[in-house]
Design a protein around this motif. Sequence first.
Motif, PDB file in Angstrom:
ATOM      1  N   UNK A  99       1.254  -1.143   0.150  1.00 34.60           N
ATOM      2  CA  UNK A  99       0.017  -0.285   0.005  1.00 34.60           C
ATOM      3  C   UNK A  99       0.687   1.720   0.181  1.00 34.60           C
ATOM      4  N   UNK A 100       2.074   1.088   0.005  1.00 32.31           N
ATOM      5  CA  UNK A 100       2.962   2.644   0.626  1.00 32.31           C
ATOM      6  C   UNK A 100       3.741   2.445  -0.171  1.00 32.31           C
ATOM      7  N   UNK A 101       4.518   1.300  -1.237  1.00 27.72           N
ATOM      8  CA  UNK A 101       4.423   1.094  -1.907  1.00 27.72           C
ATOM      9  C   UNK A 101       6.412   0.904  -1.339  1.00 27.72           C
ATOM     10  N   UNK A 102       6.747   1.014  -0.304  1.00 26.97           N
ATOM     11  CA  UNK A 102       7.654   0.505   0.067  1.00 26.97           C
ATOM     12  C   UNK A 102       8.533  -1.267  -0.068  1.00 26.97           C
ATOM     13  N   UNK A 103       7.724  -1.995  -0.358  1.00 27.94           N
ATOM     14  CA  UNK A 103       8.207  -3.428  -1.409  1.00 27.94           C
ATOM     15  C   UNK A 103       7.430  -3.966  -2.892  1.00 27.94           C
ATOM     16  N   UNK A 104       8.438  -4.909  -3.426  1.00 27.54           N
ATOM     17  CA  UNK A 104       7.543  -5.040  -4.629  1.00 27.54           C
ATOM     18  C   UNK A 104       8.601  -6.888  -5.380  1.00 27.54           C
ATOM     19  N   UNK A 149      11.262 -11.019 -13.849  1.00 28.92           N
ATOM     20  CA  UNK A 149      12.014 -10.254 -12.850  1.00 28.92           C
ATOM     21  C   UNK A 149      13.216  -9.340 -14.258  1.00 28.92           C
ATOM     22  N   UNK A 150      13.239  -8.644 -13.778  1.00 28.44           N
ATOM     23  CA  UNK A 150      13.937  -7.422 -14.830  1.00 28.44           C
ATOM     24  C   UNK A 150      13.827  -7.106 -16.298  1.00 28.44           C
ATOM     25  N   UNK A 151      12.099  -7.306 -16.495  1.00 25.73           N
ATOM     26  CA  UNK A 151      11.349  -7.426 -17.579  1.00 25.73           C
ATOM     27  C   UNK A 151      10.270  -6.091 -17.205  1.00 25.73           C
ATOM     28  N   UNK A 152       9.119  -6.526 -16.422  1.00 25.46           N
ATOM     29  CA  UNK A 152       8.419  -5.756 -16.253  1.00 25.46           C
ATOM     30  C   UNK A 152       8.570  -5.038 -14.529  1.00 25.46           C
ATOM     31  N   UNK A 153       7.917  -3.574 -14.456  1.00 22.54           N
ATOM     32  CA  UNK A 153       7.795  -3.250 -13.111  1.00 22.54           C
ATOM     33  C   UNK A 153       6.881  -2.505 -13.021  1.00 22.54           C
ATOM     34  N   UNK A 154       6.030  -2.917 -11.457  1.00 21.51           N
ATOM     35  CA  UNK A 154       5.123  -2.111 -10.861  1.00 21.51           C
ATOM     36  C   UNK A 154       4.820  -1.075 -10.584  1.00 21.51           C
TER      37      UNK A 154
END
Length: 118
Positions: free
Chosen positions: A53-58, A65-70
């Motif tokens: 919720x706080x964007x402190x962890x993905x 991995x290494x291709x997509x980014x949330x």
Amino acid sequence: QLHLEESGGGLVQAGGSLRLSCVTSGRPFNSYDMAWFRQAPGKEREFVASITWSADSTTYAESVKGRFFISRDNIKKTLALQMNSLKPEDTAVYYCNGNSTWYGDAFWGQGTQVTVSS
């Protein structure tokens, strides 16, 4: 309730990029951990990526991995998935998901189709 609406899907050639968006409304967006899932024809829905919720962890599935980014924007109340170096095996319907431990509920969007040609 938390209403989710995905957009940004489409047809792209292998090696290309797409950016998916999920616009939310209703319950406070920052009360929800968010995630992307996908489902290919005839296959089980699978986890792609998540963000707290706080964007402190993905967290990412090994296949992306290494291709997509949330990412998320808690002011605009939106979730995004940047997809790079796309492969034909990435072809699927992508779903936005919100999960709240505070409200004790979870919601899904209707999905957006991503098709990667070879």
